[in-house]
Motif scaffolding. Structure first.
Motif, short mmCIF file in Angstrom:
data_model
loop_
_atom_site.label_atom_id
_atom_site.label_comp_id
_atom_site.label_asym_id
_atom_site.label_seq_id
_atom_site.Cartn_x
_atom_site.Cartn_y
_atom_site.Cartn_z
N SER A 1 2.68 -3.92 -5.99
CA SER A 1 1.42 -3.37 -5.50
C SER A 1 0.52 -4.52 -5.04
O SER A 1 0.56 -5.61 -5.61
CB SER A 1 0.72 -2.59 -6.62
OG SER A 1 -0.59 -2.25 -6.24
N GLU A 2 -0.28 -4.25 -4.01
CA GLU A 2 -1.24 -5.27 -3.58
C GLU A 2 -2.50 -5.23 -4.43
O GLU A 2 -3.34 -6.14 -4.37
CB GLU A 2 -1.57 -5.07 -2.09
CG GLU A 2 -0.45 -5.64 -1.22
CD GLU A 2 -0.51 -5.21 0.23
OE1 GLU A 2 -1.46 -4.50 0.60
OE2 GLU A 2 0.40 -5.58 0.98
N ASP A 3 -2.68 -4.16 -5.22
CA ASP A 3 -3.84 -4.08 -6.12
C ASP A 3 -3.62 -4.99 -7.33
O ASP A 3 -2.55 -4.98 -7.93
CB ASP A 3 -4.05 -2.64 -6.62
CG ASP A 3 -4.41 -1.71 -5.48
OD1 ASP A 3 -4.96 -2.20 -4.49
OD2 ASP A 3 -4.11 -0.51 -5.58
N GLU A 4 -4.63 -5.74 -7.68
CA GLU A 4 -4.54 -6.61 -8.85
C GLU A 4 -4.87 -5.81 -10.11
O GLU A 4 -5.75 -4.95 -10.09
CB GLU A 4 -5.53 -7.78 -8.72
CG GLU A 4 -5.12 -8.82 -7.69
CD GLU A 4 -3.80 -9.51 -8.03
OE1 GLU A 4 -3.60 -9.87 -9.20
OE2 GLU A 4 -2.96 -9.67 -7.12
N LEU A 5 -4.17 -6.10 -11.20
CA LEU A 5 -4.50 -5.47 -12.48
C LEU A 5 -5.79 -6.05 -13.03
O LEU A 5 -6.09 -7.22 -12.81
CB LEU A 5 -3.37 -5.74 -13.48
CG LEU A 5 -2.38 -4.62 -13.77
CD1 LEU A 5 -1.42 -5.06 -14.85
CD2 LEU A 5 -3.05 -3.34 -14.18
N ASN B 1 -7.85 0.92 -13.45
CA ASN B 1 -7.77 0.51 -12.03
C ASN B 1 -7.82 1.70 -11.09
O ASN B 1 -8.52 1.71 -10.10
CB ASN B 1 -6.41 -0.19 -11.80
CG ASN B 1 -6.56 -1.69 -11.60
OD1 ASN B 1 -7.39 -2.30 -12.22
ND2 ASN B 1 -5.74 -2.24 -10.74
N THR B 2 -7.00 2.72 -11.43
CA THR B 2 -6.81 3.84 -10.49
C THR B 2 -7.71 5.03 -10.81
O THR B 2 -7.75 5.99 -10.06
CB THR B 2 -5.35 4.32 -10.54
OG1 THR B 2 -5.02 4.66 -11.90
CG2 THR B 2 -4.40 3.25 -10.06
N PRO C 1 -0.84 7.30 -4.73
CA PRO C 1 -2.21 6.78 -4.73
C PRO C 1 -3.22 7.91 -4.55
O PRO C 1 -2.88 8.98 -4.02
CB PRO C 1 -2.23 5.84 -3.52
CG PRO C 1 -0.82 5.74 -3.03
CD PRO C 1 -0.09 6.92 -3.54
N PRO D 1 0.19 -1.23 -10.07
CA PRO D 1 -0.15 -2.65 -10.21
C PRO D 1 0.54 -3.27 -11.43
O PRO D 1 0.71 -2.64 -12.46
CB PRO D 1 -1.67 -2.62 -10.42
CG PRO D 1 -2.12 -1.33 -9.82
CD PRO D 1 -1.00 -0.37 -10.02
#
Length: 540
Positions: A10-14, A219-220, A347, A361
């Protein structure tokens, strides 16, 4: 979604790591939530506050500590869903002990097997599991202590949890501190794998595994605060167990169902204006097809998450249409007991029909050729192979079973799922079937899940399962078990013609059809194909 040499992330950082144990986190959060309602019993209307969970679980922890329970000792909770289930789990977390949830409807053989994995010092039981435990108790050579979760059974020789904690003072309970543990390594729960191919194994989940789920969900924002949700899926299953813990940490109110009752389920959605529903495919089929659904106002439902088994895009579409939802709000996720919770999920506000989503992530994913374990080969988009994952959600291993652990997690830390799937150019994953369940017809691989999805679109079919039956000339033939809807007069010939018009030649139902009253499934909704095979063998 970034792809480097066909390894997806994933491009999202934890969010940063939570350097805190599950016990410390629970004590902190329960104190914050105070007298808000945590759980509601839909059958009686009884409510349970977060304060009650905090007070009772701390008293229980003090009692267990005095009785000699230490960090890394195991306790089992063998019960259907109820308001008490979470209390011994919280107490175990405070003490750094290990919680082992168990299915109360296990057969004697399964129960003995599951208990002998973790050898719990204490077993907390409900009236549902009472008879099963009674029958095997004398065979448990390590002599565990038994406590009833509730009062009220006069003919039981075992004391209740509430009785034994009545002598613990409020001062002692309030003074309880969570035990320090090594977050990366400490096992906080042992859950039974689903056992679709044989007896279950004990999956070790660490504090880090569960706090990683919390970071992903923060995060989500998958479970918004102050929402009422349904706790219908069994707490002894990883999916629902982790959601139960998340719900307590988040301060959400849950309607706790001990069993599925069609009318009550629909009534509660309408009455409590349920917005968020974790589901399994068998419940999705009910929402898509059952005439009762039309009698209730389900317009409150904003998000449905389906997991634990493959959901067909036809059922996904049917549920969205019937509940007047956007197709992107009927979501799928994918995970195993061995991955703590979902490693793939749709998502927010996005999604593709039939897809289980993208990599969450903090996790790496790849597809490798089927049958190649120690391999550096990875497959690109739209190539079917075995799904593998790596990261902080992956279990520590199987409890006291090094051989099975090595056969599942390779030397580089990749978990081999045994599931067949692929991803598209946008990094969305699709599940085809389990490797062990693929039907081999003349060298072709036939996925049962694909045929089941088509069968469920046939008017008059309530449920379906497909297995391969041995054949000397071809290897295996696809065969279907069908549950008819009430008053349906469908026949074998029409169903076979319907399938044959929609699939390639190797996937035709050459093994024929058997009409049955029900399809055997695990509590999380996975089809038990081995039970169908055994039934067929015994009849032959």
């Amino acid at each position: 979604m970034s792809q480097q040499s066909n390894i997806l992330r994933s491009e999202d950082e934890l969010l940063p790591e939570l350097n805190i144990s599950m016990g410390q986190l629970l004590l902190m959060q329960l104190t914050t939530h105070g007298t808000r309602v945590a759980h509601i019993n839909p059958y009686t209307g009884k409510e349970q506050t977060f304060q009650h969970i905090l007070d009772t679980s701390r008293r229980l922890a003090v009692y267990l500590q005095r009785e000699g329970l230490k960090a890394n000792d195991t306790i089992a909770v063998c019960s259907e869903n109820n308001l008490e289930f979470c209390i011994p789990v919280c107490a175990a977390f405070y003490l750094g002990a290990i919680a082992c949830p168990l299915n109360p409807l296990y057969s004697e053989r399964e129960l003995k097997h599951a208990l002998s994995i973790s050898k719990p010092k204490y077993i907390f039981i409900s009236t549902v599991s009472l008879n099963g435990i009674r029958k095997i108790f004398r065979e448990l050579h390590w002599l565990p202590k038994i406590l009833m979760l509730t009062d009220g059974r006069n003919n039981v020789s075992w004391a209740s949890m509430y009785k034994v904690i009545s002598n613990v003072s409020s001062d002692d309970a309030n003074a309880l501190q969570a035990a320090p543990v090594n977050l990366d390594d400490h096992v906080t729960a042992i859950l039974c794998s689903s056992g679709t191919t044989g007896l279950p194994k004990g999956v070790m989940l660490t504090d880090k595994n569960i706090t990683t789920v919390i970071r992903i969900y923060m995060n989500t924002n998958t479970i918004p605060e102050n929402r009422i949700s349904l706790s219908l899926l069994p707490f002894f299953h990883a999916y629902s167990f982790v959601l139960m813990v998340l719900s307590i940490l988040n301060g959400n109110c849950s309607i706790v169902f001990s069993r599925f009752e069609e009318e009550l389920f629909l009534k509660c959605i309408e009455k409590y204006r349920i917005e968020y529903m974790p589901m399994v495919p068998s419940l999705m089929v009910f929402l898509a097809k059952h005439p009762l659904v039309n009698k209730y106002d389900l317009s409150c439902v904003k998000t449905i998450w389906s997991g634990a088994a493959p959901l067909s895009k036809e059922i996904q579409q049917a549920v969205a249409k019937r509940l007047n939802m956007n197709i992107t709000d009927v979501k799928q996720g994918y995970g195993l007991t061995e991955t703590t919770l979902a490693v793939l999920q749709s998502p927010d506000g996005k999604g593709k029909l039939g897809s289980v989503g993208v990599v969450v992530p903090g996790i790496l994913a790849k597809i490798i050729p089927i049958g190649e374990y120690e391999t550096d080969k990875t497959l690109g988009p739209n190539c079917k192979g075995e799904l593998c994952f790596k990261g902080d959600l992956i279990m520590k291993g199987y409890y006291n079973d090094e051989k099975s652990t090595r056969a599942t997690i390779d030397k580089d830390g990749w978990l081999h799922t045994g599931d067949v799937g692929y991803y598209d150019e946008d990094g969305y994953f699709y599940i085809v079937d389990r490797i062990k369940e693929l039907i081999k017809y003349k060298g072709y691989q036939v996925p049962p899940a694909e045929l089941e999805a088509i069968l469920l679109t046939f008017p008059g079919i309530q449920d379906a399962a497909v297995i391969g039956i041995s054949n000397d000339k071809t290897g295996e033939l696809p065969m279907a078990f069908i549950v008819k809807e009430e008053n349906s007069n469908i026949c074998e010939k029409d169903i076979i013609q319907y399938i044959n018009e929609r699939v390639s030649n190797p996937k035709r139902l050459r093994g024929g059809i058997r009409f049955v009253d029900s399809i055997p499934k695990t509590p999380s909704g996975k089809i038990l194909r081995r039970v169908l095979r055994d039934k067929l063998k015994s009849k032959l």
